[in-house]
Write a protein that holds these residues in place. Structure first.
Motif, PDB file in Angstrom:
ATOM      1  N   GLU A 170      -9.992  35.110  43.788  1.00 27.45           N
ATOM      2  CA  GLU A 170      -9.928  34.603  45.152  1.00 27.45           C
ATOM      3  C   GLU A 170      -8.737  33.651  45.283  1.00 27.45           C
ATOM      4  OE1 GLU A 170     -11.257  32.430  48.763  1.00 27.45           O
ATOM      5  OE2 GLU A 170     -11.393  31.546  46.784  1.00 27.45           O
ATOM      6  N   ILE A 171      -8.124  33.596  46.459  1.00 29.84           N
ATOM      7  CA  ILE A 171      -6.885  32.850  46.657  1.00 29.84           C
ATOM      8  C   ILE A 171      -7.057  31.370  46.355  1.00 29.84           C
ATOM      9  CG2 ILE A 171      -7.360  32.535  49.127  1.00 29.84           C
ATOM     10  CD1 ILE A 171      -3.917  33.033  47.426  1.00 29.84           C
ATOM     11  N   ARG A 172      -8.269  30.795  46.659  1.00 30.42           N
ATOM     12  CA  ARG A 172      -8.490  29.381  46.360  1.00 30.42           C
ATOM     13  C   ARG A 172      -8.417  29.135  44.858  1.00 30.42           C
ATOM     14  NH1 ARG A 172     -12.362  30.570  50.312  1.00 30.42           N
ATOM     15  NH2 ARG A 172     -12.127  29.419  52.278  1.00 30.42           N
ATOM     16  N   THR A 173      -8.978  30.052  44.087  1.00 34.94           N
ATOM     17  CA  THR A 173      -8.972  29.888  42.629  1.00 34.94           C
ATOM     18  C   THR A 173      -7.546  29.957  42.084  1.00 34.94           C
ATOM     19  OG1 THR A 173     -11.164  30.928  42.539  1.00 34.94           O
ATOM     20  CG2 THR A 173      -9.902  30.804  40.474  1.00 34.94           C
ATOM     21  N   LEU A 174      -6.751  30.904  42.585  1.00 35.81           N
ATOM     22  CA  LEU A 174      -5.379  31.037  42.102  1.00 35.81           C
ATOM     23  C   LEU A 174      -4.549  29.806  42.428  1.00 35.81           C
ATOM     24  CD1 LEU A 174      -4.566  34.780  42.898  1.00 35.81           C
ATOM     25  CD2 LEU A 174      -5.361  33.769  40.754  1.00 35.81           C
TER      26      LEU A 174
ATOM     27  N   SER B 203      -5.600  26.712  42.978  1.00 33.34           N
ATOM     28  CA  SER B 203      -6.064  25.514  42.265  1.00 33.34           C
ATOM     29  C   SER B 203      -5.765  25.568  40.775  1.00 33.34           C
ATOM     30  CB  SER B 203      -7.577  25.329  42.485  1.00 33.34           C
ATOM     31  OG  SER B 203      -8.292  26.448  41.954  1.00 33.34           O
ATOM     32  N   THR B 204      -5.464  26.760  40.226  1.00 30.03           N
ATOM     33  CA  THR B 204      -5.165  26.879  38.792  1.00 30.03           C
ATOM     34  C   THR B 204      -3.711  27.313  38.527  1.00 30.03           C
ATOM     35  OG1 THR B 204      -5.954  29.169  38.818  1.00 30.03           O
ATOM     36  CG2 THR B 204      -7.567  27.438  38.250  1.00 30.03           C
ATOM     37  N   MET B 205      -2.884  27.381  39.555  1.00 32.37           N
ATOM     38  CA  MET B 205      -1.520  27.872  39.367  1.00 32.37           C
ATOM     39  C   MET B 205      -0.693  26.953  38.489  1.00 32.37           C
ATOM     40  SD  MET B 205       1.168  29.192  42.298  1.00 32.37           S
ATOM     41  CE  MET B 205       1.919  27.608  42.616  1.00 32.37           C
ATOM     42  N   HIS B 206      -1.060  25.650  38.406  1.00 31.08           N
ATOM     43  CA  HIS B 206      -0.298  24.724  37.575  1.00 31.08           C
ATOM     44  C   HIS B 206      -0.427  25.041  36.087  1.00 31.08           C
ATOM     45  CE1 HIS B 206      -4.391  23.073  37.820  1.00 31.08           C
ATOM     46  NE2 HIS B 206      -4.142  22.535  36.610  1.00 31.08           N
ATOM     47  N   ASN B 207      -1.401  25.859  35.707  1.00 31.52           N
ATOM     48  CA  ASN B 207      -1.580  26.207  34.305  1.00 31.52           C
ATOM     49  C   ASN B 207      -0.622  27.310  33.838  1.00 31.52           C
ATOM     50  OD1 ASN B 207      -3.727  24.363  33.985  1.00 31.52           O
ATOM     51  ND2 ASN B 207      -5.198  25.861  34.817  1.00 31.52           N
TER      52      ASN B 207
ATOM     53  N   LEU C  30     -10.129  22.045  44.544  1.00 27.08           N
ATOM     54  CA  LEU C  30     -10.798  22.986  45.457  1.00 27.08           C
ATOM     55  C   LEU C  30     -11.186  22.313  46.764  1.00 27.08           C
ATOM     56  CD1 LEU C  30     -13.064  25.014  42.990  1.00 27.08           C
ATOM     57  CD2 LEU C  30     -11.081  25.838  44.265  1.00 27.08           C
ATOM     58  N   SER C  31     -11.393  20.992  46.714  1.00 24.04           N
ATOM     59  CA  SER C  31     -11.754  20.296  47.951  1.00 24.04           C
ATOM     60  C   SER C  31     -10.605  20.309  48.963  1.00 24.04           C
ATOM     61  CB  SER C  31     -12.146  18.845  47.630  1.00 24.04           C
ATOM     62  OG  SER C  31     -11.071  18.169  46.980  1.00 24.04           O
ATOM     63  N   GLU C  32      -9.359  20.453  48.494  1.00 21.76           N
ATOM     64  CA  GLU C  32      -8.209  20.512  49.409  1.00 21.76           C
ATOM     65  C   GLU C  32      -8.040  21.897  50.015  1.00 21.76           C
ATOM     66  OE1 GLU C  32      -4.605  18.258  48.005  1.00 21.76           O
ATOM     67  OE2 GLU C  32      -5.686  18.384  46.083  1.00 21.76           O
ATOM     68  N   LEU C  33      -8.778  22.878  49.505  1.00 21.02           N
ATOM     69  CA  LEU C  33      -8.624  24.255  49.955  1.00 21.02           C
ATOM     70  C   LEU C  33      -9.860  24.762  50.684  1.00 21.02           C
ATOM     71  CD1 LEU C  33      -7.018  25.616  46.665  1.00 21.02           C
ATOM     72  CD2 LEU C  33      -5.844  24.990  48.773  1.00 21.02           C
ATOM     73  N   VAL C  34     -10.661  23.839  51.237  1.00 21.60           N
ATOM     74  CA  VAL C  34     -11.851  24.265  51.976  1.00 21.60           C
ATOM     75  C   VAL C  34     -11.460  24.753  53.365  1.00 21.60           C
ATOM     76  CG1 VAL C  34     -14.055  23.477  52.941  1.00 21.60           C
ATOM     77  CG2 VAL C  34     -13.334  22.706  50.664  1.00 21.60           C
TER      78      VAL C  34
ATOM     79  N   SER D 269      -6.759  26.392  57.284  1.00 22.26           N
ATOM     80  CA  SER D 269      -5.366  26.037  57.571  1.00 22.26           C
ATOM     81  C   SER D 269      -4.673  25.488  56.326  1.00 22.26           C
ATOM     82  CB  SER D 269      -5.311  25.009  58.697  1.00 22.26           C
ATOM     83  OG  SER D 269      -6.027  23.828  58.339  1.00 22.26           O
ATOM     84  N   ASN D 270      -5.400  24.749  55.479  1.00 18.03           N
ATOM     85  CA  ASN D 270      -4.818  24.246  54.241  1.00 18.03           C
ATOM     86  C   ASN D 270      -4.525  25.386  53.264  1.00 18.03           C
ATOM     87  OD1 ASN D 270      -4.835  21.642  55.114  1.00 18.03           O
ATOM     88  ND2 ASN D 270      -6.645  21.001  53.953  1.00 18.03           N
ATOM     89  N   ILE D 271      -5.413  26.377  53.259  1.00 19.61           N
ATOM     90  CA  ILE D 271      -5.177  27.531  52.379  1.00 19.61           C
ATOM     91  C   ILE D 271      -3.865  28.212  52.747  1.00 19.61           C
ATOM     92  CG2 ILE D 271      -6.043  29.798  51.708  1.00 19.61           C
ATOM     93  CD1 ILE D 271      -8.868  28.748  52.118  1.00 19.61           C
TER      94      ILE D 271
END
Length: 377
Positions: free
Chosen positions: A301-305, A307-311, A324-328, A331-333
């Motif tokens: 899911e796009i939120r998961t990608l 939130s973990t892209m920095h890895n 994940l709280s910033e991607l609820v 519009s932020n997504i």
């Protein structure tokens, strides 16, 4: 067939020149008749003396005319007009000047081949680089060693006839120092000098002694012999074979340099492709685990990608980790998705190292596919 074609070209050039001459004759005849009618009506005579004859600037001898006249390849067509003396002699004429293998023409070469006898000052027609002044101007050479400008594939010039009597003036008297006067302590004051008008300077013996500022050049001091003008420099005879060899060597060197750059660029591209293939195998599992679900069938899911892209992003990318709280909020997504897509776009990493190019390409594709699924849900 080639001889027939050559004859046809010369005939066409001759007809073109004849048509141009006929057109000029018609214009001059119409001008003459109109002038005579106007002068007759006003009682001022025929006015033939005011008609201007065609000058060398009004007639153009192009390559077709040179070909029609049979000008050899090693010759140049020179058109000239003699000025000075009887106005009836002011008619344009041409002559063929052999080059003798020379690449450029000097004033000395033109003077040596000029047909009319006598002394002349030459003025040449030169094209302007920006097309100003009607596309050409008249220029004077500083010396016969200077190069003559070429106009329309030939040389166009005016020849000013220098009178025979020019340059025959009397030579100055030799300098004889006056004896020194004896010293007289109580000498009487000198009588006042009479106001005599200054003598007019004699006419110059040579037209080249004229001062271009408006007056005559200063006469030489008495007793000082006039220096003879320096002889013209001989025309520089260029070696055509040497020039051709230098040009071919330069072209060969430029070709070899271009081929060397092309081979080097090709080698770097091949090396880059090889490194990308090796890195794709090396980084494949890490990027696969980040982008897809454990079964390897669908993208996460796009939120998961996000939130973990920095890895999985490359070092010093500037990407800050997201919670994940910033991607609820939707519009932020979209906002962070656009930011990540711009950062990982492959076109922005063309000059980067191979690892950064591989990571950017895989991250870009995963984000695109995941966001498509997010929009369709």
């Amino acid at each position: 067939s080639s001889d027939l074609l050559c004859v046809e070209k010369r005939l066409a050039a001759a007809m073109s020149m004849f048509a141009a001459s006929l057109n000029t004759l018609k214009q001059r005849t119409s001008q003459l008749l109109n002038n005579i009618d106007e002068r007759s009506k006003d009682g001022r005579g025929s006015g033939l003396e005011d008609l201007a004859f065609p000058s060398v600037a009004d007639i153009s001898f192009g390559p077709q005319v040179a070909e029609a006249l049979g000008c050899p390849d090693d010759s140049l067509l020179v058109q000239y007009e003699v000025q000075g003396g009887d106005s009836k002699d002011r008619e344009p004429a041409v002559f063929m000047m052999p080059l003798g293998g020379a690449v450029s023409v000097t004033g000395a070469m033109v003077r040596a081949n000029f047909p009319p006898p006598g002394r002349y000052h030459f003025r040449f027609k030169a094209p302007t680089s920006d097309g100003s002044f009607g596309g050409w101007v008249w220029i004077d050479l500083a010396s016969d060693a200077d190069f003559v400008p070429v106009f329309n594939g030939g040389i166009s010039m005016k020849a000013l006839c220098i009178p025979p009597e020019a340059g025959t003036g009397p030579a100055p008297a030799p300098y004889t120092p006056a004896p020194a006067a004896p010293y007289t302590p109580a000498a009487a004051p000198a009588a006042p000098r009479s106001q005599q008008p200054a003598a007019r300077p004699a006419a110059p013996g040579d037209l080249m002694e004229l001062d271009m500022s408006g007056g005559l050049a200063a006469a030489p001091a008495p007793g000082i012999a006039r220096q003879a003008p320096a002889p013209p420099k001989p025309a520089v005879q260029l070696d055509r074979a040497k020039l051709v060899a230098e040009r071919e060597a330069r072209e060969k060197r430029e070709y070899e340099e271009k081929m060397a750059r092309h081979e080097e660029q090709k080698r770097r591209e091949e090396q880059g492709k090889k490194e990308k293939v090796e890195l794709a195998d090396k980084l494949g599992k890490e990027l696969q685990d980040w982008a897809k679900t454990p079964d390897g069938q669908t993208f996460k899911e796009i939120r998961t990608l996000l939130s973990t892209m920095h890895n999985v992003i490359w070092k010093d990318s500037g990407w800050k980790p997201l919670n994940l709280s910033e991607l609820v909020v939707e519009s932020n997504i979209k906002k962070y998705y656009r930011k990540a897509i711009l950062m990982a776009h492959p076109d922005r990493h063309q000059s980067a190292d191979s690892e950064q190019q591989v990571r950017a390409d895989r991250i870009f594709n995963a984000l695109n596919e995941s966001f498509k699924a997010f929009n369709s849900s």
